[in-house]
Structures are given as C-alpha cells and as structure tokens.
Motif scaffolding. Structure first.
Motif, mmCIF file in Angstrom:
data_model
loop_
_atom_site.group_PDB
_atom_site.id
_atom_site.type_symbol
_atom_site.label_atom_id
_atom_site.label_comp_id
_atom_site.label_asym_id
_atom_site.label_seq_id
_atom_site.Cartn_x
_atom_site.Cartn_y
_atom_site.Cartn_z
ATOM 1 N N LEU A 173 -19.614 -22.558 -5.112
ATOM 2 C CA LEU A 173 -20.045 -21.634 -5.022
ATOM 3 C C LEU A 173 -21.096 -20.980 -5.781
ATOM 4 C CD1 LEU A 173 -17.651 -18.460 -4.104
ATOM 5 C CD2 LEU A 173 -19.130 -19.696 -2.470
ATOM 6 N N ARG A 177 -25.226 -21.513 -4.801
ATOM 7 C CA ARG A 177 -26.444 -20.611 -5.019
ATOM 8 C C ARG A 177 -27.397 -21.752 -5.732
ATOM 9 N NH1 ARG A 177 -24.801 -14.385 -5.772
ATOM 10 N NH2 ARG A 177 -27.380 -13.781 -5.838
ATOM 11 N N VAL A 187 -25.494 -19.886 2.443
ATOM 12 C CA VAL A 187 -23.828 -19.531 2.714
ATOM 13 C C VAL A 187 -23.319 -18.609 1.569
ATOM 14 C CG1 VAL A 187 -21.816 -20.732 3.166
ATOM 15 C CG2 VAL A 187 -23.208 -20.608 4.823
ATOM 16 N N CYS A 188 -23.161 -19.286 0.219
ATOM 17 C CA CYS A 188 -22.949 -19.019 -1.079
ATOM 18 C C CYS A 188 -23.072 -17.824 -1.248
ATOM 19 C CB CYS A 188 -23.117 -20.243 -2.382
ATOM 20 S SG CYS A 188 -22.340 -21.782 -1.691
ATOM 21 N N PHE A 191 -22.093 -14.883 0.373
ATOM 22 C CA PHE A 191 -20.208 -15.156 0.383
ATOM 23 C C PHE A 191 -20.349 -14.340 -1.150
ATOM 24 C CE2 PHE A 191 -16.375 -16.431 -1.539
ATOM 25 C CZ PHE A 191 -15.419 -17.032 -1.073
ATOM 26 N N ILE A 192 -20.506 -14.892 -2.158
ATOM 27 C CA ILE A 192 -20.748 -14.332 -3.366
ATOM 28 C C ILE A 192 -20.759 -12.613 -3.643
ATOM 29 C CG2 ILE A 192 -21.207 -13.909 -5.627
ATOM 30 C CD1 ILE A 192 -22.092 -17.163 -5.388
ATOM 31 N N PHE A 194 -21.125 -11.113 -1.083
ATOM 32 C CA PHE A 194 -20.468 -10.212 0.549
ATOM 33 C C PHE A 194 -18.820 -9.222 -0.488
ATOM 34 C CE2 PHE A 194 -16.058 -10.003 2.493
ATOM 35 C CZ PHE A 194 -16.782 -8.519 3.168
ATOM 36 N N TRP A 195 -18.527 -10.304 -1.313
ATOM 37 C CA TRP A 195 -17.106 -10.387 -1.663
ATOM 38 C C TRP A 195 -17.258 -9.301 -3.619
ATOM 39 C CZ3 TRP A 195 -12.684 -11.461 0.176
ATOM 40 C CH2 TRP A 195 -12.291 -11.749 1.102
ATOM 41 N N PHE A 233 -10.639 -15.078 -2.847
ATOM 42 C CA PHE A 233 -11.764 -15.625 -2.535
ATOM 43 C C PHE A 233 -12.557 -14.429 -3.221
ATOM 44 C CE2 PHE A 233 -11.451 -16.731 2.301
ATOM 45 C CZ PHE A 233 -10.901 -18.138 1.506
ATOM 46 N N ALA A 237 -16.212 -15.116 -6.107
ATOM 47 C CA ALA A 237 -16.805 -14.548 -6.528
ATOM 48 C C ALA A 237 -17.468 -14.195 -7.682
ATOM 49 C CB ALA A 237 -17.116 -13.689 -5.336
#
Length: 358
Positions: A173, A177, A187-188, A191-192, A194-195, A233, A237
């Motif tokens: 990730l 990024r 996308v990365c 994802f980061i 959000f989590w 997950f 992050a």
C-alpha cells in the motif's frame, strides 16, 4: 614531548548515581522525592502481591490472608491459556507453540545458520501445519471449531496472523500510494484513508454482524476468519503510513543511481530503496505491532474470548466474586511481557542495523 597516557576510566554504581541522579542540588532533590514516592507505592504492592499473597489452594476458602489470592489464577490457568479447547487435544496447541518458538528463536538469533530456510518454513510451512493441528478434521485429528478457541492461545493467533499479514500488505500500500500510476495511487489512498478513519471496534462489528447480511446464505465465513481479515486490513493501513515515512526519508538519488545501473523498478525497490526505508522505521513498525497485540482484546465484543475475555468470564463465577484485581494484574503482566520483549528486540535491531544514513 612524550604523549601522556589517557585518564583511567572510572565507573561503578556510585559514579553512575552521581552523574545521573545527584549531579546537582535540584537533580538531587528531585531524585530523593521520586525515590520516596516509589518506595511508598511499590512497598504496599510487593506486600500485597508477594509477601501476604496466597499461592496454593483450590477455592476461595483457601485465601485467608490479606494479600492477593493467586489461587484464582492457578486454578484457571488451563482455561486462561487454552480457552475452551478440549483438554485431551491441548497437546496440539503445545506442539504448535513449540514449533513457533523454535522458528522464532532460529530467526532472531544472528549466529544461527540457514536463515532463509527458517524464513521459508515460518512463512509457508508453519501456517499450514498450524492450521491442520489447531483446527483438526483431517489426519485423524478431531475437529475443534474456532468458537472453542480462547485464552492466550487465541490472543497469539490473532496477533501473529495480524502482524504477518499487515506488514507485507502495508508495504504494498505504501508503494502504491507513491506510485506514478493514477489508478493504483487512488485505490491505495482510498483504502488507507478509509481504514484509518474508522475505529477498530466498528470494523470488528461489521465483520461479525453486518458482513453475513450482505453475502449469500450458503456462503458462510468463520467468525474468527472475518475478524482476522478485518484486523489485518485495519492495521495494514497504519503500517502503510509508517513504511511511507521511511520511503520519503530516502534521498531520490538512491533510486536514480540504481536506475542508472540498469535496474528495473522492482529491483531498485527491493534491493536498494526498501531495505534502507525499513531500517529507518523499525521503531514505528514495532510500535504498530505492539498496538495490534494490545488491541486483540477488542475481539471480546464479537464473542471471541481472548486472554482478557477468558479472565473476565471467570470473574462472573459466583465462587470467585471479588477477585477481579488478581485476574487483571495477571493479564497485565502477560501483555507487558510480550510487548516489552518486542520493544527490546526492536532496539536490538536498530543497534545492529545502524550503519549511518546520508
């Protein structure tokens, strides 16, 4: 003129005390006040936990002293370690823990040879063997559902799987990024962020309660597996941001020099940039792993009884009402031992890998 001999090195306890604690009037006063407070706090704790404590017995009637009643811990030690795992099958947990300990010692002691073999066994062979040993259902081993797992065993399973999965995922990730490809970077980043923007309790609740509502009824995923995926997950992050800070600390000239030698992206990253970046953020990675280990206690909210959960469940027994302090102190000692060990090993790695950085 002849060179003079260097002064003799003076050391010892008195020199250390004079240099660090009593180097001046103010430091001496502060040291004496702190020493007084430590004695006033530690002495009653030692008196309660060791001197006046009850160590041997089988029920609360054996706790007749004014100190701690460690009988609560000793009588429930099997449940604290194994949870509700069937007693005749607990040897499988012991074998799994023994294999993991041997592999871990093999990896962390520098003088032991064949580190690559130990790493391959730890990453690929051990998880398969541990899965069949703990879960059973094959090779003549009785099946033990994960709802019967608990105690220290479950805590170590969650922490180990979470750490092993979150570190490589976090590295990917972090690289994504910093990628020059817009889609991969987007996308990365999503994802980061959000989590990192939701509490772990919410993640566990969603994985346990809400996830089954959005999948077909015939698709049943084990509750422990859902929790492990959510924890992996979530902490990947945070691990990604730690690794990204290390990547940003590496001068761009390192990557450019590797590219000038004809190395591709993955060769430059895996052989030049990433090793230096990970070396710089060892303390951050270990701090994240320690936080992950402590947050394993949150799985209690989804019905998984880890170390702390088993102790709390034992406190609901009417035969042991009023002995919560001993249970929580014992859990705190175990958590401290594991976290302190990880912290000390990270300091050792930093000293061993410290080669300067320019």
């Amino acid at each position: 003129m002849a060179a003079r001999q260097p002064p003799e090195k003076v050391g010892g306890l008195l020199v250390w005390l004079r240099k660090n604690l009593f180097s001046g009037p103010i430091n001496s006063l502060i040291s004496l006040v702190l020493l007084y407070l430590i004695v006033r706090i530690v002495t009653p704790m030692v008196q309660w936990g060791l001197i006046d404590a009850t160590w041997v017995g089988s029920s609360r009637q054996d706790c007749t002293g004014d100190g701690a009643c460690w009988v609560f811990v000793t009588t429930r030690l099997g449940q604290i370690i194994y949870g509700f795992y069937p007693s005749p099958e607990r040897w499988r947990v012991d074998v799994t823990l023994a294999m993991f300990t041997v592999l871990l010692v093999w990896l962390v002691i520098p003088r032991l040879p064949y580190k690559k073999i130990a790493g391959l066994l730890t990453l690929f062979a051990f998880p398969v063997v541990a899965y069949f040993l703990l879960l059973g259902g094959s090779f003549g081993l009785p099946y033990v559902p994960t709802r019967q797992w608990g105690g220290l065993m479950l805590t170590l399973v969650i922490a180990t799987v979470g750490i092993v999965c979150s570190i490589p995922l976090g590295i990917l990730l972090a690289l994504g990024r910093r990628s020059s490809m817009p889609f991969v970077k987007a996308v990365c980043v999503v994802f980061i962020e959000f989590w990192r923007g939701v509490p772990l309790i919410t993640v566990l609740f969603m994985a346990s309660v809400m996830f089954p509502l959005f999948v077909p009824a015939q698709l049943e995923v084990d509750r422990l597996v859902r929790a492990l995926i959510g924890i992996s997950f979530f902490w990947s992050a945070y691990m990604a941001e730690v690794v990204r800070s290390g990547l940003q600390a590496i001068p761009k000239g390192q990557d450019e020099a590797a590219a000038a030698l004809g190395l591709g992206y993955w060769q430059r990253t895996g052989l030049v940039v990433l090793p230096q970046a990970l070396k710089l953020v060892i303390s951050g990675i270990v701090s994240t792993c320690i936080s992950l280990f402590k947050d394993t206690t949150l799985v209690l909210i989804i019905g998984l009884f880890d170390l702390l959960g088993v102790i709390r469940a034992g406190l609901t027994d009417t035969a042991w009402l009023g002995y919560a302090t001993e249970g929580y102190v014992f859990a705190a000692i175990l958590f401290w031992a594991f976290c302190f060990s990880m912290s000390r090993y990270s300091q050792y790695l930093e000293r061993r890998l410290h080669t300067g950085h320019r």
